[in-house]
Design a protein around this motif. Structure first.
Motif, PDB file in Angstrom:
ATOM      1  N   LYS A   1      49.874  45.754  43.400  1.00 52.56           N
ATOM      2  CA  LYS A   1      49.860  45.303  44.857  1.00 52.56           C
ATOM      3  C   LYS A   1      51.333  44.047  44.799  1.00 52.56           C
ATOM      4  O   LYS A   1      52.133  44.101  45.273  1.00 52.56           O
ATOM      5  CB  LYS A   1      49.102  44.891  45.784  1.00 52.56           C
ATOM      6  N   ASP A   2      50.614  43.106  44.027  1.00 45.92           N
ATOM      7  CA  ASP A   2      51.613  42.045  43.475  1.00 45.92           C
ATOM      8  C   ASP A   2      51.161  41.289  42.188  1.00 45.92           C
ATOM      9  O   ASP A   2      50.025  41.985  41.659  1.00 45.92           O
ATOM     10  CB  ASP A   2      51.891  41.038  44.733  1.00 45.92           C
ATOM     11  N   SER A   3      51.882  40.500  41.677  1.00 43.23           N
ATOM     12  CA  SER A   3      51.503  39.770  40.434  1.00 43.23           C
ATOM     13  C   SER A   3      50.590  38.781  40.468  1.00 43.23           C
ATOM     14  O   SER A   3      50.257  37.890  39.471  1.00 43.23           O
ATOM     15  CB  SER A   3      52.695  39.619  39.586  1.00 43.23           C
TER      16      SER A   3
ATOM     17  N   VAL B   1      59.744  32.529  41.600  1.00 42.18           N
ATOM     18  CA  VAL B   1      59.121  33.343  42.750  1.00 42.18           C
ATOM     19  C   VAL B   1      57.752  32.980  42.898  1.00 42.18           C
ATOM     20  O   VAL B   1      56.775  32.825  41.901  1.00 42.18           O
ATOM     21  CB  VAL B   1      59.151  34.775  42.238  1.00 42.18           C
ATOM     22  N   ILE B   2      57.509  32.659  44.209  1.00 44.50           N
ATOM     23  CA  ILE B   2      56.022  32.084  44.641  1.00 44.50           C
ATOM     24  C   ILE B   2      55.494  33.218  45.206  1.00 44.50           C
ATOM     25  O   ILE B   2      55.947  33.693  46.259  1.00 44.50           O
ATOM     26  CB  ILE B   2      56.223  30.706  45.204  1.00 44.50           C
ATOM     27  N   LEU B   3      54.001  33.682  44.781  1.00 44.95           N
ATOM     28  CA  LEU B   3      53.632  34.629  45.771  1.00 44.95           C
ATOM     29  C   LEU B   3      53.034  34.018  46.988  1.00 44.95           C
ATOM     30  O   LEU B   3      52.819  32.738  46.998  1.00 44.95           O
ATOM     31  CB  LEU B   3      52.470  35.360  44.882  1.00 44.95           C
ATOM     32  N   LYS B   4      52.463  35.033  47.992  1.00 41.31           N
ATOM     33  CA  LYS B   4      52.175  34.677  49.243  1.00 41.31           C
ATOM     34  C   LYS B   4      50.793  33.779  48.993  1.00 41.31           C
ATOM     35  O   LYS B   4      50.581  32.862  49.848  1.00 41.31           O
ATOM     36  CB  LYS B   4      51.684  35.713  50.122  1.00 41.31           C
ATOM     37  N   ASN B   5      50.206  34.076  48.056  1.00 45.33           N
ATOM     38  CA  ASN B   5      48.927  33.114  47.673  1.00 45.33           C
ATOM     39  C   ASN B   5      49.128  31.772  47.143  1.00 45.33           C
ATOM     40  O   ASN B   5      48.122  30.952  46.719  1.00 45.33           O
ATOM     41  CB  ASN B   5      47.730  33.797  46.868  1.00 45.33           C
ATOM     42  N   GLY B   6      50.479  31.356  46.885  1.00 39.92           N
ATOM     43  CA  GLY B   6      50.812  30.280  46.211  1.00 39.92           C
ATOM     44  C   GLY B   6      50.963  30.387  44.536  1.00 39.92           C
ATOM     45  O   GLY B   6      51.334  29.204  44.054  1.00 39.92           O
ATOM     46  N   GLU B   7      50.642  31.405  44.076  1.00 42.44           N
ATOM     47  CA  GLU B   7      50.556  31.553  42.629  1.00 42.44           C
ATOM     48  C   GLU B   7      51.945  31.782  42.109  1.00 42.44           C
ATOM     49  O   GLU B   7      53.017  32.399  43.166  1.00 42.44           O
ATOM     50  CB  GLU B   7      49.546  32.744  42.109  1.00 42.44           C
ATOM     51  N   VAL B   8      52.512  30.989  41.077  1.00 44.25           N
ATOM     52  CA  VAL B   8      53.603  31.500  40.497  1.00 44.25           C
ATOM     53  C   VAL B   8      53.592  32.972  39.973  1.00 44.25           C
ATOM     54  O   VAL B   8      52.827  33.300  39.176  1.00 44.25           O
ATOM     55  CB  VAL B   8      53.962  30.410  39.388  1.00 44.25           C
ATOM     56  N   SER B   9      54.692  33.802  40.230  1.00 41.02           N
ATOM     57  CA  SER B   9      54.806  35.149  39.622  1.00 41.02           C
ATOM     58  C   SER B   9      55.172  35.091  38.298  1.00 41.02           C
ATOM     59  O   SER B   9      56.142  34.297  37.705  1.00 41.02           O
ATOM     60  CB  SER B   9      55.796  35.757  40.380  1.00 41.02           C
TER      61      SER B   9
END
Length: 517
Positions: free
Chosen positions: A479-481, A451-459
């Motif tokens: 909001k997200d991880s 799972v990759i977040l919208k900002n490019g970080e790995v969840s």
């Protein structure tokens, strides 16, 4: 007891002089320098108050601690020292750190007592409560109490209505103990006491459904305690954090049940839009409605209140009721997982506790905040159901305002649920933190991709017990991880604020087993 007699006016002047001072500043006996040498029968805070402010040695008598001379009256008064935490929402205010221990129950002979002359009421009728601020966000040693300030005091007497609640509670306990004792004939010897003790341990959990202001400490011999929510209500009134008083008279939890039955009879079958109109509530349009927000406002209006949040209602605080909104599917199936409370990890890994007699011992599950949450509170579930599908058009309204009000149920968690599901989570969480088994796990989709977040970080998320592993579990909330939302750190692992949750399916099962109000 001449050293225990105080003129009220002089005592007030004495107490005023100590307000704002820390326990170290109050300590005129060197107790913190030699903390291990003192007999701390009431813990370090209570011992400092007794021996340094009131200047009398500790005792364990069941009689009231003080005689306060108020004009021509000599008032027997119980001295209590209680710690408080600061809660930030809905606005900054003090809450009780823990329940207030009152006195031993006396399982073997309480049946021979009357409320008005009982040790229980003698301890509660007139109290002088010394409040201190527990100025730490983690468990501390007795020595570290030196930095905690005394912030208030109160000569507390319960209202006539509160006395009736307390009397009802005490009589429930007496009735259970009397029933247990009646099952065992013969001489009251060691084996008789052992048999009574075992039956009491087996059946005492049934009291939780009927007790309102008090609970019993989870060990034998048991002790009466004022519940944390009840004590927090007393604190709120004293420090001016006003909770809304609802119209009506409620002197037992059954009175609230009766009100819920009345409201169900009046409004069951109406949808949210109809209820909004009925109570003239000003709410946002459908697209912005949240189930929790709208249900809270409707229920407050049903009870005759005007507050914005249910936790601003005195009635729910005093009786330890946590209101939760339940939305069933149109077929009565699974509801969403239920978020309960934010975890205090410093408390979670506490290793030792100090009993009322000053004895230090190893922490147990029954001493924990997690146990207290499930044992001291009941969930008042406000139930709605999604609108059914139209059989002709096959169309199901998806507007929140079409959800239909069903009624109320009050979930009181059983001993079995607490001792299995809740204990499992407590033990697993402590084990992972204290034995360095906690890891930060990369989150995967069902197909195995990362799972990759919208900002490019790995969840990522910590490997606390999940809903797939236990009905009570831990989950982060944010909001997200992404890293900037990970405001907590445990064992060097940054994470979202972590909460205790119950699985939706488990909530449905609990509701099925819970009788109608």
């Amino acid at each position: 007891m001449p050293n225990h007699i105080y003129d009220k006016d002089n005592l007030i002047r004495r107490l005023e002089a100590y307000l704002g001072k820390t326990f170290e500043e109050i300590d005129n006996k060197g107790m913190f320098k030699h903390v291990q040498d003192f007999n701390l029968q009431k813990g370090i805070a209570g011992s400092i108050v007794e021996q340094c402010i009131f200047e009398y040695p500790p005792d364990t008598k069941q009689e009231a601690d003080l005689i306060i001379v108020d004009g021509t009256e000599n008032v027997k008064t119980e001295l209590k020292t209680t710690g408080m935490l600061i809660q930030e929402k809905p606005r900054r205010h003090y809450v009780a750190k823990e329940p207030m221990s009152i006195t031993a129950v006396g399982v073997y002979d309480i049946a021979e007592q009357e409320f008005e002359t009982s040790h229980f009421w003698q301890k509660l009728e007139h109290m002088l409560i010394i409040y201190y601020y527990y100025a730490a966000n983690h468990a501390v040693s007795a020595y570290e109490y030196k930095d905690f300030p005394v912030v208030g005091y109160e000569f507390h007497e319960f209202s006539a209505e509160d006395v009736e609640v307390l009397k009802n509670d005490w009589e429930h306990v007496r009735a259970l103990c009397a029933k247990v004792v009646s099952h065992h004939s013969g001489p009251r010897d060691k084996s008789w006491k052992a048999a009574v003790k075992q039956e009491y341990i087996d059946v005492h959990g049934e009291l939780r459904r009927v007790l309102s202001y008090i609970d019993l400490a989870p060990k034998f011999p048991p002790r009466f305690r004022l519940k944390k929510p009840t004590l927090s209500s007393i604190i709120a009134k004293h420090f001016g954090y006003d909770l809304e008083q609802l119209p009506g008279r409620y002197v037992s939890i059954s009175d609230i049940d009766s009100k819920c039955r009345e409201l169900t009879k009046l409004y069951a079958g109406e949808n949210i839009r109809q209820l909004i109109n009925r109570f003239n509530l000003e709410l946002q349009t459908d697209g912005q409605l949240s189930m929790k927000g709208v249900a809270e406002k409707i229920v407050i209006a049903m009870f005759g209140g005007t507050a914005k949040k249910l936790n601003q209602i005195d009635l729910f605080e005093r009786f330890g009721l946590i209101a939760k909104t339940i939305a069933f599917t149109s077929k009565g199936g699974r509801t969403e997982d239920m978020k309960l409370y934010h975890i205090d990890f410093s408390e979670m890994i506490r290793e030792n506790v100090i009993d009322d007699d000053g004895t230090e011992r190893a922490m147990t599950f029954e001493d924990s905040d997690m146990y207290a949450y499930f044992a001291d509170h009941a969930l008042l579930c406000i139930m709605f159901q999604e609108a059914p599908e139209n059989p002709e058009t096959k169309y199901r309204p998806n507007s929140l305002s079409s959800n239909v009000f069903l009624g109320f149920k009050r979930i009181v968690f059983s001993d079995e649920f607490i001792d299995t599901k809740v204990r499992k989570l407590w033990e697993d969480t402590r084990d992972k933190i204290m034995n360095h088994k906690l890891t930060d796990v990369i989150q995967k989709r069902s197909d195995g991709t990362t799972v990759i977040l919208k900002n490019g970080e790995v969840s990522t998320a910590p490997n606390f017990l999940k809903g797939s592993e236990n009905d009570v579990f831990v989950r982060g909330s944010g909001k997200d991880s992404s890293m900037h939302n990970k405001t907590e750190c445990v064992n060097g692992i940054r994470m979202l604020p972590q909460y205790v949750w119950i699985k939706g399916l488990s909530v449905v099962e609990e509701l099925k087993q819970t009788p109608e109000i």
